[in-house]
Design an enzyme around this catalytic site. Structure first.
Site, mmCIF file in Angstrom:
data_model
loop_
_atom_site.group_PDB
_atom_site.id
_atom_site.type_symbol
_atom_site.label_atom_id
_atom_site.label_comp_id
_atom_site.label_asym_id
_atom_site.label_seq_id
_atom_site.Cartn_x
_atom_site.Cartn_y
_atom_site.Cartn_z
ATOM 1 N N TYR A 188 -5.977 4.911 -9.344
ATOM 2 C CA TYR A 188 -6.982 4.602 -7.975
ATOM 3 C C TYR A 188 -8.450 4.149 -8.991
ATOM 4 O O TYR A 188 -8.667 3.970 -9.859
ATOM 5 C CB TYR A 188 -6.378 4.394 -6.824
ATOM 6 C CG TYR A 188 -5.694 3.470 -5.873
ATOM 7 C CD1 TYR A 188 -6.413 2.193 -5.382
ATOM 8 C CD2 TYR A 188 -4.926 4.271 -5.527
ATOM 9 C CE1 TYR A 188 -5.453 1.227 -4.572
ATOM 10 C CE2 TYR A 188 -3.498 3.536 -5.314
ATOM 11 C CZ TYR A 188 -3.638 2.281 -4.699
ATOM 12 O OH TYR A 188 -3.236 1.718 -4.068
ATOM 13 N N CYS B 211 0.199 -1.345 -0.158
ATOM 14 C CA CYS B 211 0.037 -0.151 -0.312
ATOM 15 C C CYS B 211 0.733 1.197 0.188
ATOM 16 O O CYS B 211 1.311 1.180 0.876
ATOM 17 C CB CYS B 211 -1.016 -0.014 1.141
ATOM 18 S SG CYS B 211 -2.014 1.085 1.918
ATOM 19 N N SER C 43 -3.071 7.964 6.768
ATOM 20 C CA SER C 43 -1.925 8.602 6.449
ATOM 21 C C SER C 43 -1.272 9.174 6.833
ATOM 22 O O SER C 43 0.013 9.909 7.388
ATOM 23 C CB SER C 43 -1.371 8.054 5.009
ATOM 24 O OG SER C 43 -2.083 8.600 4.178
ATOM 25 N N TRP D 9 -8.416 -7.042 3.586
ATOM 26 C CA TRP D 9 -6.807 -7.127 4.460
ATOM 27 C C TRP D 9 -6.779 -8.424 5.458
ATOM 28 O O TRP D 9 -7.453 -9.081 6.331
ATOM 29 C CB TRP D 9 -5.960 -6.409 5.137
ATOM 30 C CG TRP D 9 -5.961 -4.672 4.155
ATOM 31 C CD1 TRP D 9 -6.547 -3.393 4.449
ATOM 32 C CD2 TRP D 9 -4.896 -4.343 3.001
ATOM 33 N NE1 TRP D 9 -5.788 -3.185 3.109
ATOM 34 C CE2 TRP D 9 -4.686 -3.260 2.589
ATOM 35 C CE3 TRP D 9 -3.715 -5.456 2.709
ATOM 36 C CZ2 TRP D 9 -3.922 -2.840 2.335
ATOM 37 C CZ3 TRP D 9 -2.462 -5.097 1.717
ATOM 38 C CH2 TRP D 9 -3.019 -3.604 1.247
#
Length: 316
Positions: free
Chosen positions: A184, A55, A140, A88
């Protein structure tokens, strides 16, 4: 079918009627502070990260850990390269038993335990407070910022220097949607119109970045900052993955002299090179996204840009 949690229950993520990919916003936005009275005080061995080597959002967080020398301060649980229908998967072979970090099979279980009625994405990275069991943050950019300043701020490079903050923020806003999310939006688009909008905006932004980096060594000036650690993971994956897998094939990063120089220069930083696992990255994308690559075939890949180790094309 991508999954999310709705009232704590694993469900299919609703499809956008226009075929556009929409990234769900982070629901956890807590902050670690160098204050003993804070809700999340900066304490060694208190916090834990759930990260994926594949990622790009996680990669930015790992880059901060590596450059700031924080690998002994914050623990990590790694994801398997292949995602399942439940999202995940936690890599059991790499799992290290840690107080406050149960051995889960899937990342969604971490969310369920921390917030039983949670509705939202099951995304990585996740920053967990081992002491309270609460999720501090799943954003993030926030995690990168707080890790860069809350623990031993004098260690490693200053990633958010005061005199460059306005420029760092300006460029971060510029690259976020058209580039970092744009790949994406192109790759996961399910209509021609949504794909074209995303891919044209992506390459318009790359042209602007090429011009900027013709005049600067790094994005905000002559020193590496946090905005470089946001863009770098996307550029690193562009030619080996996105060009083919996400159909962003108007041009390669290798076709842009300034972007290529910039990428090679950052790859050669030892603390950066140590974070790159290209076979893992390629296996994740080509074998996890079966809705766009049903056979799970990993393409042979391009010749690597100078400084990047040879890309492995054979996988068990």
């Amino acid at each position: 079918m991508p999954k999310m949690l709705i009232n704590g229950i694993l469900r299919d993520k609703p499809k956008d009627p226009n075929g556009a990919f929409a990234r769900l916003p982070s629901q956890f936005r807590g902050w670690i502070e160098p204050d003993a009275a804070a809700a999340f005080p900066a304490e060694q061995d208190r916090y834990h990260l759930y990260l994926s080597k594949a990622c790009p959002w996680c990669h930015g967080v790992e880059l901060v850990l590596s450059l700031k020398g924080l690998r002994e301060v914050v623990g990590i649980t790694w994801m398997d390269p292949i995602m399942s229908e439940n999202g995940w998967v936690i890599d059991q072979a790499q799992f290290v038993p840690t107080d406050g970090v149960p051995r889960d099979r899937y990342l969604f279980e971490v969310y369920q335990r921390a917030a039983p009625d949670y509705t939202g994405a099951i995304s990585a990275p996740v920053l967990l407070d081992r002491k309270s069991g609460k999720i501090v943050s799943t954003d993030s950019a926030d995690i990168m910022r707080m890790l860069g300043s809350a623990f031993a701020p004098e260690a490693g490079p200053e990633l958010y220097p005061a005199h460059l903050r306005s420029e760092i923020d300006r460029i971060a806003d510029f690259v976020q949607e058209p580039v970092r999310n744009g790949v994406y939006r192109a790759g996961f688009a399910t209509t021609q119109a949504a794909y074209c909008e995303a891919v044209l905006g992506l390459f318009e932004a790359l042209e602007s970045l090429e011009t900027l980096l013709t005049e600067r060594q790094f994005l905000a000036g002559e020193q590496l900052t946090e905005v470089d650690l946001k863009l770098f993971p996307t550029l690193l994956r562009f030619d080996p993955v996105y060009f083919t897998h996400f159909k962003t094939d108007r041009a390669r990063i290798a076709d842009y002299p300034a972007l290529s120089r910039y990428l090679s220069q950052i790859i050669e930083i030892p603390e950066v090179a140590a974070t790159i696992d290209m076979p893992h990255i390629r296996e994740h994308y080509f074998r996890s996204h079966r809705h766009i690559n049903p056979a799970g075939i990993i393409s042979i890949g391009p010749k690597p840009i100078s400084g990047l180790q040879t890309i492995m094309t054979e996988h068990a």
